[in-house]
Structures are given as C-alpha cells and as structure tokens.
Enzyme design. Structure first.
Site, PDB file in Angstrom:
ATOM      1  N   GLY A  34       0.842  -1.193   0.000  1.00  0.00           N
ATOM      2  CA  GLY A  34       0.000   0.000   0.000  1.00  0.00           C
ATOM      3  C   GLY A  34       0.877   1.242   0.000  1.00  0.00           C
ATOM      4  O   GLY A  34       2.062   1.163   0.333  1.00  0.00           O
ATOM      5  N   GLN A  81       3.341   9.909   1.252  1.00  0.00           N
ATOM      6  CA  GLN A  81       4.642   9.219   1.326  1.00  0.00           C
ATOM      7  C   GLN A  81       5.540   9.557   0.136  1.00  0.00           C
ATOM      8  O   GLN A  81       6.745   9.335   0.188  1.00  0.00           O
ATOM      9  CB  GLN A  81       4.447   7.699   1.444  1.00  0.00           C
ATOM     10  CG  GLN A  81       3.790   7.298   2.769  1.00  0.00           C
ATOM     11  CD  GLN A  81       3.598   5.800   2.872  1.00  0.00           C
ATOM     12  OE1 GLN A  81       2.625   5.260   2.352  1.00  0.00           O
ATOM     13  NE2 GLN A  81       4.529   5.124   3.511  1.00  0.00           N
ATOM     14  N   CYS A 139       5.893  -0.118   7.672  1.00  0.00           N
ATOM     15  CA  CYS A 139       5.599   1.099   6.921  1.00  0.00           C
ATOM     16  C   CYS A 139       6.840   1.489   6.137  1.00  0.00           C
ATOM     17  O   CYS A 139       7.938   1.515   6.680  1.00  0.00           O
ATOM     18  CB  CYS A 139       5.207   2.228   7.874  1.00  0.00           C
ATOM     19  SG  CYS A 139       4.794   3.759   7.011  1.00  0.00           S
ATOM     20  N   LEU A 140       6.643   1.812   4.858  1.00  0.00           N
ATOM     21  CA  LEU A 140       7.781   2.173   4.012  1.00  0.00           C
ATOM     22  C   LEU A 140       8.436   3.476   4.482  1.00  0.00           C
ATOM     23  O   LEU A 140       9.584   3.738   4.135  1.00  0.00           O
ATOM     24  CB  LEU A 140       7.326   2.306   2.550  1.00  0.00           C
ATOM     25  CG  LEU A 140       6.854   0.984   1.913  1.00  0.00           C
ATOM     26  CD1 LEU A 140       6.186   1.246   0.571  1.00  0.00           C
ATOM     27  CD2 LEU A 140       8.010   0.004   1.764  1.00  0.00           C
ATOM     28  N   HIS A 197      -4.430   1.724   7.746  1.00  0.00           N
ATOM     29  CA  HIS A 197      -3.055   2.238   7.840  1.00  0.00           C
ATOM     30  C   HIS A 197      -2.867   3.410   6.862  1.00  0.00           C
ATOM     31  O   HIS A 197      -2.278   4.435   7.223  1.00  0.00           O
ATOM     32  CB  HIS A 197      -2.094   1.074   7.543  1.00  0.00           C
ATOM     33  CG  HIS A 197      -0.637   1.433   7.442  1.00  0.00           C
ATOM     34  ND1 HIS A 197       0.312   0.953   8.316  1.00  0.00           N
ATOM     35  CD2 HIS A 197       0.053   2.205   6.540  1.00  0.00           C
ATOM     36  CE1 HIS A 197       1.512   1.422   7.973  1.00  0.00           C
ATOM     37  NE2 HIS A 197       1.390   2.171   6.892  1.00  0.00           N
ATOM     38  N   GLU A 198      -3.394   3.263   5.649  1.00  0.00           N
ATOM     39  CA  GLU A 198      -3.225   4.323   4.631  1.00  0.00           C
ATOM     40  C   GLU A 198      -4.054   5.556   4.963  1.00  0.00           C
ATOM     41  O   GLU A 198      -3.592   6.690   4.774  1.00  0.00           O
ATOM     42  CB  GLU A 198      -3.585   3.802   3.232  1.00  0.00           C
ATOM     43  CG  GLU A 198      -2.830   2.565   2.751  1.00  0.00           C
ATOM     44  CD  GLU A 198      -1.322   2.638   2.911  1.00  0.00           C
ATOM     45  OE1 GLU A 198      -0.773   3.747   3.039  1.00  0.00           O
ATOM     46  OE2 GLU A 198      -0.685   1.565   2.930  1.00  0.00           O
TER      47      GLU A 198
HETATM   48  O1  GNR Z   1       3.988  -2.469   2.600  1.00  0.00           O
HETATM   49  C1  GNR Z   1       3.349  -2.320   3.638  1.00  0.00           C
HETATM   50  N1  GNR Z   1       3.013  -3.395   4.376  1.00  0.00           N
HETATM   51  C2  GNR Z   1       2.123  -3.355   5.439  1.00  0.00           C
HETATM   52  C3  GNR Z   1       2.074  -4.451   6.288  1.00  0.00           C
HETATM   53  C4  GNR Z   1       1.187  -4.471   7.334  1.00  0.00           C
HETATM   54  C5  GNR Z   1       0.346  -3.403   7.541  1.00  0.00           C
HETATM   55  C6  GNR Z   1       0.401  -2.291   6.719  1.00  0.00           C
HETATM   56  C7  GNR Z   1       1.270  -2.272   5.674  1.00  0.00           C
HETATM   57  S1  GNR Z   1       1.328  -0.892   4.609  1.00  0.00           S
HETATM   58  C8  GNR Z   1       2.993  -0.956   4.091  1.00  0.00           C
HETATM   59  C9  GNR Z   1       3.281   0.114   3.059  1.00  0.00           C
HETATM   60  C10 GNR Z   1       3.074   1.477   3.666  1.00  0.00           C
HETATM   61  O2  GNR Z   1       3.863   2.020   4.398  1.00  0.00           O
HETATM   62  N2  GNR Z   1       1.937   2.066   3.410  1.00  0.00           N
HETATM   63  O3  GNR Z   1       1.662   3.268   3.957  1.00  0.00           O
HETATM   64 NI    NI Z   2       2.779   3.329   5.828  1.00  0.00          NI
END
Ligand code: GNR
Ligand code: NI
Length: 177
Positions: free
Chosen positions: A46, A51, A99-100, A141-142
């Site tokens: 995601g 970001q 989270c990236l 999360h997003e």
């Molecule tokens: O790649 C992602 N993996 C993930 C794993 C568990 C819960 C949420 C995520 S989102 C993350 C990519 C990201 O930072 N999205 O904002």
């Molecule tokens: Ni994230």
C-alpha cells in the site's frame, strides 16, 4: 510513469493532513500511476500520496505478496480517492504492521477487524464496501497517513520507543560509506 522518492520519519510532511481531491484529472491519474510504480518497486502492499510528498487524499493498494518467487506476480491494483471509514467494528485484531516510511520496523497494531469504507474510484464513481483481513488493516493504515498518523502512534510509549531505537540502529548500520 516514474518511481518517486518515499519520504521517511522524522520528515514533518508525514504529519500533514492531506487535502481531498476534487476532480480526477490527468494530474491525479499520473500521481496514481507513479504511486503504483513506487509501491511495486519498494516493494509494498500500500502507499499513501503523502509518502511521495503529495498531500492529497489518494491511496493505492495491491495485496499481492510482494516477494512472490518465480513467474510474474499477479497484479491487483486498487486506487482509493478520498477514502473514509463509515463504520468500524468494536472488535479489534492485532496485525504485525510495517511502513515504508519507517523502514524495516514492525510491530503489532490493534485495529477494528472489520470496516465499511467509502471512496471514489478512478472513474469518479463513489464506491462502498465492507472489508476484513489484510485489506481492512492496510486501508486503515493508509487513511491514517492521510491524517498525518503513523502506526507507531498507535503503540504504547515503550513499544514506540523500542521501534524508534531499532530504526536508529538500522540506519546507523546501513549508512552509505
Ligand atoms: O507495505 C506495507 N506493508 C504493510 C504491512 C502491514 C500493515 C500495513 C502495511 S502498509 C505498508 C506500506 C506502507 O507504508 N503504506 O503506507
Ligand atoms: Ni505506511
């Protein structure tokens, strides 16, 4: 199409509240396309526009296992414009989130296990869907990113400090020579 740079903590832009998109024009379509490319390259499941330093309410998700081995991964790209949670279950479930923008750090986050979400798709159509599982976790999360919230904000102070300490260690160990 271009892979864009993903901003990381403690970049203050990650704390901005993103603005709603009022028209799906070429600029938004091009942003979405760059976001997919950036997410697949990372790889991640995601990505929120902030970001890549764009404070707009745009999210892309593809739940495929990003590390699928052998053969071409099947891509199921989904774009969410102005997504919102219109209902959430009382029951919560923990999921080990990453989270990236907080590279290589993971922690269990509790969130509602089922939500009803509303968003606009790339054709401008308003959609509504009830979801659970990984899609439910990821979209929450997003949407947090669109409000300047990071998964670490949802941890106890002790766990948050542990994650930030491990991140500092990870960065020190991976610093370019
Ligand atoms: O790649 C992602 N993996 C993930 C794993 C568990 C819960 C949420 C995520 S989102 C993350 C990519 C990201 O930072 N999205 O904002
Ligand atoms: Ni994230």
């Amino acid at each position: 199409m271009a892979v864009r740079e993903i901003i990381e903590v403690p970049d203050p832009r990650l704390r901005e509240k993103s603005a709603p998109v009022d028209a799906i024009d070429d600029e938004v379509r091009s942003l979405v396309s760059d976001m997919f490319e950036t997410m697949y390259a990372a790889p991640g499941i995601g990505l929120a526009a902030i970001q890549v330093a764009e404070p707009r309410r745009v999210v892309v998700i593809d739940l495929q296992d990003p590390e699928v081995e052998g053969g071409e991964p099947v891509r199921r790209p989904r774009a969410f414009i102005n997504p919102e949670i219109v209902w959430a279950s009382d029951r919560t479930v923990p999921y080990n989130e990453g989270c990236l923008s907080i590279p290589e750090q993971y922690a269990e986050v509790d969130r509602p296990d089922r939500v009803r979400a509303r968003w606009t798709d790339l054709e401008g159509q308003v959609r509504e869907e009830e979801m659970d599982g990984l899609l439910c976790v990821c979209l929450q999360h997003e949407i947090d990113h669109l409000d300047g919230v990071l998964f670490t904000d949802r941890l106890s102070r002790l766990k948050r400090e542990m994650v930030m300490k491990k991140l500092a260690k990870y960065r020190a160990a991976n610093k370019a020579a």
